[in-house]
Design a protein around this motif. Structure first.
Motif, PDB file in Angstrom:
ATOM      1  N   SER A  61      -4.165   6.943  -2.051  1.00  0.00           N
ATOM      2  CA  SER A  61      -3.487   5.684  -1.766  1.00  0.00           C
ATOM      3  C   SER A  61      -3.813   4.682  -2.864  1.00  0.00           C
ATOM      4  O   SER A  61      -4.748   4.877  -3.645  1.00  0.00           O
ATOM      5  CB  SER A  61      -3.932   5.122  -0.410  1.00  0.00           C
ATOM      6  N   ARG A  97       0.895  -1.163   0.000  1.00  0.00           N
ATOM      7  CA  ARG A  97       0.000   0.000   0.000  1.00  0.00           C
ATOM      8  C   ARG A  97       0.926   1.202   0.000  1.00  0.00           C
ATOM      9  O   ARG A  97       1.835   1.304   0.823  1.00  0.00           O
ATOM     10  CB  ARG A  97      -0.888   0.024   1.233  1.00  0.00           C
ATOM     11  N   VAL A  98       0.705   2.114  -0.935  1.00  0.00           N
ATOM     12  CA  VAL A  98       1.495   3.324  -1.023  1.00  0.00           C
ATOM     13  C   VAL A  98       0.560   4.520  -0.891  1.00  0.00           C
ATOM     14  O   VAL A  98      -0.623   4.434  -1.224  1.00  0.00           O
ATOM     15  CB  VAL A  98       2.320   3.384  -2.332  1.00  0.00           C
ATOM     16  N   GLU A  99       1.092   5.613  -0.374  1.00  0.00           N
ATOM     17  CA  GLU A  99       0.272   6.798  -0.148  1.00  0.00           C
ATOM     18  C   GLU A  99       0.963   8.039  -0.678  1.00  0.00           C
ATOM     19  O   GLU A  99       2.187   8.077  -0.829  1.00  0.00           O
ATOM     20  CB  GLU A  99      -0.015   6.975   1.344  1.00  0.00           C
ATOM     21  N   HIS A 100       0.150   9.058  -0.926  1.00  0.00           N
ATOM     22  CA  HIS A 100       0.639  10.346  -1.418  1.00  0.00           C
ATOM     23  C   HIS A 100      -0.136  11.430  -0.682  1.00  0.00           C
ATOM     24  O   HIS A 100      -1.351  11.518  -0.811  1.00  0.00           O
ATOM     25  CB  HIS A 100       0.378  10.454  -2.922  1.00  0.00           C
ATOM     26  N   SER A 128     -13.651   5.592  -2.186  1.00  0.00           N
ATOM     27  CA  SER A 128     -13.448   6.204  -0.880  1.00  0.00           C
ATOM     28  C   SER A 128     -14.517   5.655   0.057  1.00  0.00           C
ATOM     29  O   SER A 128     -15.675   5.504  -0.339  1.00  0.00           O
ATOM     30  CB  SER A 128     -13.537   7.722  -0.964  1.00  0.00           C
ATOM     31  N   LYS A 167       3.751   2.346   2.618  1.00  0.00           N
ATOM     32  CA  LYS A 167       3.263   2.438   3.994  1.00  0.00           C
ATOM     33  C   LYS A 167       3.064   1.067   4.617  1.00  0.00           C
ATOM     34  O   LYS A 167       3.358   0.874   5.776  1.00  0.00           O
ATOM     35  CB  LYS A 167       1.936   3.208   4.045  1.00  0.00           C
ATOM     36  N   THR A 168       2.524   0.129   3.868  1.00  0.00           N
ATOM     37  CA  THR A 168       2.188  -1.187   4.410  1.00  0.00           C
ATOM     38  C   THR A 168       2.519  -2.245   3.371  1.00  0.00           C
ATOM     39  O   THR A 168       2.351  -2.016   2.180  1.00  0.00           O
ATOM     40  CB  THR A 168       0.672  -1.265   4.733  1.00  0.00           C
ATOM     41  N   PHE A 170       4.340   8.624  -4.589  1.00  0.00           N
ATOM     42  CA  PHE A 170       3.746   7.717  -3.604  1.00  0.00           C
ATOM     43  C   PHE A 170       4.866   7.066  -2.798  1.00  0.00           C
ATOM     44  O   PHE A 170       5.924   6.745  -3.345  1.00  0.00           O
ATOM     45  CB  PHE A 170       2.922   6.629  -4.299  1.00  0.00           C
ATOM     46  N   ASP A 222      -9.525   9.716   2.300  1.00  0.00           N
ATOM     47  CA  ASP A 222      -8.577   9.040   1.413  1.00  0.00           C
ATOM     48  C   ASP A 222      -9.194   8.778   0.051  1.00  0.00           C
ATOM     49  O   ASP A 222     -10.260   8.173  -0.040  1.00  0.00           O
ATOM     50  CB  ASP A 222      -8.158   7.713   2.046  1.00  0.00           C
ATOM     51  N   HIS A 267      -8.738   6.508  -2.690  1.00  0.00           N
ATOM     52  CA  HIS A 267      -8.025   5.257  -2.965  1.00  0.00           C
ATOM     53  C   HIS A 267      -8.136   4.944  -4.451  1.00  0.00           C
ATOM     54  O   HIS A 267      -9.225   4.702  -4.968  1.00  0.00           O
ATOM     55  CB  HIS A 267      -8.610   4.103  -2.141  1.00  0.00           C
ATOM     56  N   ARG A 277      -5.436  12.613   1.319  1.00  0.00           N
ATOM     57  CA  ARG A 277      -4.348  11.826   0.737  1.00  0.00           C
ATOM     58  C   ARG A 277      -4.928  10.928  -0.341  1.00  0.00           C
ATOM     59  O   ARG A 277      -6.137  10.729  -0.426  1.00  0.00           O
ATOM     60  CB  ARG A 277      -3.627  10.990   1.788  1.00  0.00           C
TER      61      ARG A 277
END
Length: 177
Positions: A144, A14-17, A94, A167-168, A164, A106, A108, A142
Motif C-alpha cells: 500500500s 491510499r492505494v493498495e496492490h 510495516s 481504497k481510501t 495499485f 502490509d 507500506h 499486500r
C-alpha cells in the motif's frame, strides 16, 4: 469541518496492490544498508524538493521518522543509473500491531521518489515492480501507499499503471487565519 472554519487544502488517496505472482525486475537496484543509508536520505530530500508540505530531513530526523522500528530494510531499495549515481528510492514500513489486529501483513511503501533529472524514465516503475516482487517473496499479503492526488510529478498515474487500486481518500484540512 467547514462549519468550524476549516477548508480542504489537499487530497490524498491510499492505494493498495494485492500480492501474489509478481514478476522480478532487471535493473541496478540494491537494498538498504548502513553503507547506503545516506544515499537514501539524500535522494529522498532531493526527490521531494517540489512536494507539497515536504521538508528536508536532516540525519537525526531521518533516523527518528524513517529508519525506526517500523522500517523494513529488506523491502527498501535504491536504484542507480548507468554511472552508479542514485536515481530513485523506495522505503517500506510495516506495523506489526496492524498485522496482528487485521491478519494482513502490509508492505507500506512510505516513500517512493525519483530525482527530477531521472523522471519519466521508468525509475519508479522499476522500483515498484522490484519491491512488489520482493514483498510477495517475503510473505507480505499486500502493498500500500498514500499518494498526493495533486502531485505534479504524475505519481498517481505511475501507481495505477503498476496495479495499485484506490481504497481510501484522505483530505488535509487547514484553518484559515
Amino acid at each position: 469541518m467547514r462549519a468550524r472554519g476549516f477548508e480542504p487544502v489537499r487530497y490524498f488517496r491510499r492505494v493498495e496492490h494485492p500480492l501474489g505472482d509478481v514478476a522480478p525486475v532487471r535493473a541496478r537496484i540494491e537494498p538498504w544498508s548502513a553503507q547506503t543509508d545516506e544515499d537514501f536520505r539524500r535522494v529522498r530530500n532531493a526527490a521531494f524538493e517540489d512536494a507539497w508540505g515536504a521538508v528536508p530531513m536532516p540525519p537525526d530526523m531521518w533516523r527518528n521518522k524513517i529508519v525506526n522500528q517500523t522500517f523494513r530494510p529488506e523491502v527498501s531499495f535504491l536504484l542507480r543509473d548507468e554511472a552508479g549515481t542514485p536515481a530513485g528510492l523506495l522505503v517500506t514500513m510495516s506495523w506489526d500491531a496492524d498485522t496482528e489486529a487485521t491478519g494482513i501483513r502490509d508492505a507500506h511503501f512510505m516513500i517512493v521518489g525519483t530525482l527530477r533529472e531521472h523522471r519519466k524514465r521508468g525509475v519508479a516503475t522499476a522500483l515498484l515492480a522490484h519491491a512488489l516482487h520482493t514483498a510477495a517473496a517475503r510473505g507480505y499479503d499486500r502493498a500500500s501507499l498514500v499518494v498526493d492526488s495533486a502531485r505534479p510529478s504524475g505519481a498517481s498515474g505511475v501507481f495505477e499503471k503498476a496495479g495499485f487500486v484506490p481504497k481510501t481518500r484522505y483530505v488535509r484540512w487547514a484553518l484559515e487565519a
